[in-house]
Design a protein around this motif. Structure first.
Motif, PDB file in Angstrom:
ATOM      1  N   PHE A  81     -28.583 -18.181 -47.673  1.00  0.00           N
ATOM      2  CA  PHE A  81     -27.262 -17.578 -47.506  1.00  0.00           C
ATOM      3  C   PHE A  81     -26.956 -16.683 -46.306  1.00  0.00           C
ATOM      4  O   PHE A  81     -24.939 -16.531 -46.066  1.00  0.00           O
TER       5      PHE A  81
ATOM      6  N   LYS B  44     -22.235 -20.650 -44.902  1.00  0.00           N
ATOM      7  CA  LYS B  44     -20.920 -20.255 -44.950  1.00  0.00           C
ATOM      8  C   LYS B  44     -20.025 -20.885 -45.104  1.00  0.00           C
ATOM      9  O   LYS B  44     -18.661 -19.747 -45.563  1.00  0.00           O
TER      10      LYS B  44
ATOM     11  N   TRP C  72     -22.644 -12.971 -51.218  1.00  0.00           N
ATOM     12  CA  TRP C  72     -22.538 -14.120 -50.871  1.00  0.00           C
ATOM     13  C   TRP C  72     -21.337 -15.004 -51.072  1.00  0.00           C
ATOM     14  O   TRP C  72     -20.775 -15.554 -51.012  1.00  0.00           O
TER      15      TRP C  72
END
Length: 206
Positions: free
Chosen positions: A55, A59, A85
């Motif tokens: 996580f 991104k 996330w």
């Protein structure tokens, strides 16, 4: 195009394996597996999968697939970073998808207004302000949800059709030899069987 499958302890294996087989059949799709750490993750029935990303490191992605779990109520109390996330990565996705009770995680993250889920988790969607559908696959903007477990295959095929066209979706369906017959839905089975099933699922949440 990247398709990222979310991994967490006690996830249901078919929830992500079904969509993985469908999406990975499209040559331009690359599969990634994201989790809190790079340690192997065990599903609820013992399948172990090794993440490719965390996580913290991943991104952005084109497609997110969130599997469900038979222990979704505990997961909603502590998702191990999944919900946070999802909130972050959703802004980067072309499609954010779920299978089974994975839609409750999308709801917890505030990312969906209408969705389907496993019949045992409909109330958990509803109390989070989501319009609950009993359809097998639901499109809500760029969010796509599939109902329980095996419906992940249907969801992924619908997604392939939306992204790559009907001919590609048909080729994938024939390639994996998926020929579904009319499903036996929860709402169509005898009440005594339905009650027994509901009790079994409720006992998992204790």
């Amino acid at each position: 195009m990247d398709a990222t499958f979310v991994l967490y302890p006690n996830m249901t294996a078919l929830d992500f394996v079904g969509p993985f087989e469908v999406l990975a059949s499209v040559p331009v799709v690359s599969a990634r597996f994201v989790a809190a750490t790079l340690d192997p993750v065990k599903s609820d029935n013992g399948l172990v999968v090794t993440p490719t990303d965390t996580f913290d490191s991943l991104k952005s992605t084109d497609i997110v697939v969130v599997p469900g779990s038979g222990h979704w109520k505990a997961l909603l109390k502590d998702s191990g970073g999944v919900v946070e996330w999802l909130r972050e990565v959703h802004a980067t996705t072309k499609w954010t998808t779920s299978v089974c009770t994975g839609s409750t995680l999308l709801a917890e993250a505030g990312l969906v207004s209408k969705a389907t889920t496993h019949w045992a988790a409909r109330e958990d969607l509803e109390v989070r302000g989501v319009e609950v559908s009993t359809d097998r696959v639901v499109f809500d903007g760029k969010v796509v949800s599939g109902a329980g477990v095996s419906a992940g295959i249907d969801m992924a095929l619908r997604l392939v059709e939306a992204e790559f066209g009907e001919m590609v979706a048909q080729a994938v369906q024939v390639g994996i030899e998926y020929d579904p017959q009319p499903p036996r839905a929860y709402d169509s089975i005898p009440p005594e069987i339905a009650q027994g099933l509901k009790a079994a699922f409720d006992s998992r949440q204790a």
